[in-house]
Design a protein around this motif. Structure first.
Motif, mmCIF file in Angstrom:
data_model
loop_
_atom_site.group_PDB
_atom_site.id
_atom_site.type_symbol
_atom_site.label_atom_id
_atom_site.label_comp_id
_atom_site.label_asym_id
_atom_site.label_seq_id
_atom_site.Cartn_x
_atom_site.Cartn_y
_atom_site.Cartn_z
ATOM 1 N N GLY A 44 0.774 -1.229 0.000
ATOM 2 C CA GLY A 44 0.000 0.000 0.000
ATOM 3 C C GLY A 44 0.805 1.279 0.000
ATOM 4 N N ALA A 45 2.120 1.185 0.013
ATOM 5 C CA ALA A 45 2.951 2.390 -0.005
ATOM 6 C C ALA A 45 3.173 2.849 -1.446
ATOM 7 C CB ALA A 45 4.293 2.120 0.678
ATOM 8 N N ARG A 46 3.654 4.069 -1.605
ATOM 9 C CA ARG A 46 3.972 4.609 -2.930
ATOM 10 C C ARG A 46 5.472 4.836 -3.041
ATOM 11 N NH1 ARG A 46 1.099 9.882 -4.368
ATOM 12 N NH2 ARG A 46 1.545 10.388 -2.175
ATOM 13 N N VAL A 47 6.023 4.512 -4.183
ATOM 14 C CA VAL A 47 7.425 4.794 -4.483
ATOM 15 C C VAL A 47 7.444 5.833 -5.594
ATOM 16 C CG1 VAL A 47 9.618 3.867 -5.285
ATOM 17 C CG2 VAL A 47 8.163 2.480 -3.803
ATOM 18 N N LEU A 48 7.938 7.016 -5.294
ATOM 19 C CA LEU A 48 7.935 8.120 -6.249
ATOM 20 C C LEU A 48 9.352 8.367 -6.752
ATOM 21 C CD1 LEU A 48 5.584 10.596 -4.322
ATOM 22 C CD2 LEU A 48 4.950 8.921 -6.075
ATOM 23 N N THR A 49 9.566 8.194 -8.032
ATOM 24 C CA THR A 49 10.859 8.528 -8.629
ATOM 25 C C THR A 49 10.733 9.860 -9.361
ATOM 26 O OG1 THR A 49 10.295 7.253 -10.609
ATOM 27 C CG2 THR A 49 11.491 6.101 -8.858
ATOM 28 N N ASP A 50 11.861 10.423 -9.739
ATOM 29 C CA ASP A 50 11.892 11.727 -10.416
ATOM 30 C C ASP A 50 11.212 12.810 -9.574
ATOM 31 O OD1 ASP A 50 13.234 10.757 -12.664
ATOM 32 O OD2 ASP A 50 11.364 10.033 -13.541
ATOM 33 N N HIS A 51 11.323 12.705 -8.264
ATOM 34 C CA HIS A 51 10.813 13.717 -7.346
ATOM 35 C C HIS A 51 11.997 14.208 -6.499
ATOM 36 C CE1 HIS A 51 6.981 12.069 -8.526
ATOM 37 N NE2 HIS A 51 6.323 12.951 -7.798
ATOM 38 N N ARG A 52 12.492 15.378 -6.817
ATOM 39 C CA ARG A 52 13.647 15.917 -6.095
ATOM 40 C C ARG A 52 13.179 16.687 -4.857
ATOM 41 N NH1 ARG A 52 18.922 16.900 -7.107
ATOM 42 N NH2 ARG A 52 18.687 16.078 -9.218
ATOM 43 N N VAL A 53 13.753 16.337 -3.714
ATOM 44 C CA VAL A 53 13.397 17.024 -2.474
ATOM 45 C C VAL A 53 13.893 18.465 -2.528
ATOM 46 C CG1 VAL A 53 13.772 17.119 0.017
ATOM 47 C CG2 VAL A 53 13.362 14.918 -1.109
ATOM 48 N N LYS A 54 12.986 19.406 -2.328
ATOM 49 C CA LYS A 54 13.349 20.821 -2.329
ATOM 50 C C LYS A 54 13.528 21.354 -0.919
ATOM 51 C CE LYS A 54 11.686 23.745 -5.174
ATOM 52 N NZ LYS A 54 10.759 24.648 -5.912
ATOM 53 N N SER A 55 12.668 20.917 0.006
ATOM 54 C CA SER A 55 12.788 21.409 1.377
ATOM 55 C C SER A 55 12.101 20.463 2.337
ATOM 56 C CB SER A 55 12.181 22.811 1.505
ATOM 57 O OG SER A 55 10.775 22.774 1.280
ATOM 58 N N LEU A 56 12.506 20.552 3.582
ATOM 59 C CA LEU A 56 11.843 19.850 4.682
ATOM 60 C C LEU A 56 11.353 20.923 5.647
ATOM 61 C CD1 LEU A 56 14.509 17.998 3.771
ATOM 62 C CD2 LEU A 56 13.512 16.462 5.479
ATOM 63 N N GLN A 57 10.055 20.955 5.868
ATOM 64 C CA GLN A 57 9.442 22.015 6.659
ATOM 65 C C GLN A 57 9.437 21.639 8.129
ATOM 66 O OE1 GLN A 57 8.382 24.928 5.084
ATOM 67 N NE2 GLN A 57 9.355 23.982 3.295
ATOM 68 N N ARG A 58 10.032 22.520 8.957
ATOM 69 C CA ARG A 58 10.117 22.269 10.398
ATOM 70 C C ARG A 58 9.024 23.025 11.146
ATOM 71 N NH1 ARG A 58 14.061 23.901 13.579
ATOM 72 N NH2 ARG A 58 14.845 25.559 12.209
ATOM 73 N N ARG A 86 10.432 19.359 15.061
ATOM 74 C CA ARG A 86 10.147 18.207 14.211
ATOM 75 C C ARG A 86 9.927 18.658 12.771
ATOM 76 N NH1 ARG A 86 8.605 13.674 16.880
ATOM 77 N NH2 ARG A 86 7.235 12.960 15.187
ATOM 78 N N VAL A 87 10.145 17.730 11.834
ATOM 79 C CA VAL A 87 9.803 17.974 10.431
ATOM 80 C C VAL A 87 8.376 17.497 10.215
ATOM 81 C CG1 VAL A 87 10.280 17.281 8.057
ATOM 82 C CG2 VAL A 87 12.169 17.871 9.567
ATOM 83 N N VAL A 88 7.550 18.343 9.657
ATOM 84 C CA VAL A 88 6.131 18.011 9.485
ATOM 85 C C VAL A 88 5.749 17.788 8.027
ATOM 86 C CG1 VAL A 88 5.450 19.197 11.598
ATOM 87 C CG2 VAL A 88 5.510 20.464 9.420
ATOM 88 N N ALA A 89 6.626 18.189 7.089
ATOM 89 C CA ALA A 89 6.303 17.998 5.675
ATOM 90 C C ALA A 89 7.571 18.027 4.840
ATOM 91 C CB ALA A 89 5.333 19.073 5.188
ATOM 92 N N VAL A 90 7.542 17.282 3.740
ATOM 93 C CA VAL A 90 8.625 17.274 2.756
ATOM 94 C C VAL A 90 8.063 17.831 1.454
ATOM 95 C CG1 VAL A 90 10.252 15.872 1.439
ATOM 96 C CG2 VAL A 90 9.746 15.284 3.826
#
Length: 411
Positions: free
Chosen positions: A166-180, A184-188
């Motif tokens: 049930g998980a998703r594997v996303l390719t071609d998705h470059r991480v731009k930021s991690l929101q703190r 804690r980090v609450v969103a990517v």
């Protein structure tokens, strides 16, 4: 093993490790074969190398914290100059005296000249009866399991398993930021073909370069933490893959090129890893590996120029004549090797201390994620421990992996 359960035992081949060192026009078996080394060095030079080793048992090198001092203490100055100095500088682009000993300690651990000679002289079936400190010399492991179609099989199967659950594997998705938020980090936030995507999260397992992770956090880290991130150094990597007739290849998995006259650092024969990776039995594929920085001339050279260089260096080494190379491809891998320079420990410590306090649900794992020169098995083990800490609420110290003599591949 875990991987045989995931892939199935038929997807692995039991392979014999075959590697050699090319130095000053001669091939040396690796791991060490005493008779081969004696033949190449000659009895007089071999005796000098043994005397040099005995001398460092009496007069230890002054700086055991450097790669140079640590390795010389294990093999003697004479063997160090012959087999470690030039290759290490080729790999890292710096004199070994300017590198920390940690990389050597992780890779050769309990190996020294005496144990290498014993390993070469004593038949495998009798080695269990030798006096032992109950540890394994990982550099001398001579057989291994290899995926039939290469290591990519493992990750493709992993993607299938997690997708089925049930998980998703996303390719071609470059991480731009991690929101703190708070500590804690609450969103990517990731960049995709459809624009920015926001993934809310309760925990983050990160294998991206540690410096990139810290620099991507929003709000930003304090200046001293950002400075530490920007100061981490990496060695980049180019593979030039060339197709040649199968009968011009070699049985080795790798040949380590210590000779400074050529720029290639290592040549591997993919058919020797697994013949199933080369569908045409009349061909093989050789991978010439170049250790570079992104600012180097090789990194910025065109593919045709790099393929021409690879042809000429195969010819110069006497491995394959240039005219027998049929085609070639170039793969560039930035930040392939975390560098152990004189400041890396303090910089990593600054970042990790800040992450533990201000991004406590982020778990760096793997070679780049931890800026640690781990093997693939160690890297996977850090991720497994991170999952335990999140799901089972265990308190594993992920940073302790591969700092002791135990080898995790057997787990």
């Amino acid at each position: 093993s875990v991987w045989e359960e995931i892939l199935g035992p038929d997807d692995f081949l039991v392979r014999s490790r075959k590697s050699r060192i090319f130095y000053q026009g001669k091939f040396y078996d690796y791991p060490l074969n005493a008779f081969n080394a004696l033949k190449n060095l000659g009895p007089f030079e071999a005796a000098l190398c043994v005397l040099s080793y005995l001398w460092v048992r009496v007069q230890r090198p002054a700086d055991l914290d450097s790669f140079e001092g640590y390795t010389a203490s294990k093999f003697g100055w004479r063997l160090y100059r012959k087999f470690f100095e030039s290759y290490t500088e080729k790999v890292w682009g710096k004199p070994p005296s300017e590198l920390k000993a940690d990389w050597a300690a992780q890779r050769i651990k309990n190996l020294n000249l005496m144990r290498a000679v014993l390993n070469a002289l004593v038949p495998a079936r009798l080695r269990a009866f030798l006096p032992s400190r109950n540890d394994r010399v990982t550099s001398l492991i001579d057989t291994f399991h290899y995926p039939r179609l290469g290591p990519g099989m493992m990750w493709e199967r992993c993607a299938e398993v997690v997708t089925d659950q049930g998980a998703r594997v996303l390719t071609d998705h470059r991480v731009k930021s991690l929101q703190r938020q708070d500590n804690r980090v609450v969103a990517v936030v990731a960049d995709s073909r459809d624009g920015n995507l926001i993934h809310e999260c309760s925990s983050v397992i990160s294998s991206m370069p540690l410096s990139s992770l810290v620099l991507a956090l929003v709000p930003a880290a304090p200046d001293e933490v950002l400075e530490a991130a920007r100061g981490l150094a990496y060695r980049d990597f180019i593979t030039v893959a060339v197709v040649v007739p199968a009968d011009t290849g070699f049985d080795d998995n790798w040949i380590y090129i210590h000779s400074p006259e050529v720029r290639v650092g290592r040549v591997q024969n993919f058919r020797s890893w697994s013949p199933h990776m080369i569908p045409d039995e009349s061909k093989t594929c050789l991978g010439l590996e170049y250790f570079v920085f992104e600012s180097d001339d090789l990194w910025n050279a065109g593919d045709d120029e790099l393929i021409a260089l690879a042809k000429n260096e195969l010819d110069a080494l006497g491995l394959v004549k240039a005219e027998l190379v049929e085609s070639g491809w170039v793969v560039r891998m930035p930040k392939a090797y975390p560098m152990y320079d004189e400041h890396y420990q303090e910089r990593v410590a600054v970042m990790c201390d800040w992450l533990a306090e201000c991004a406590s649900n982020v778990y760096p794992v793997g070679r780049n994620g931890m800026h640690r020169y781990n093997n693939q098995d160690h890297s996977m083990f850090t991720a497994m421990l991170a999952v335990d800490n999140i799901v089972l609420e265990t308190t594993h110290d992920i940073w302790s992996v591969n700092v002791e003599a135990e080898y995790h591949e057997t787990r």
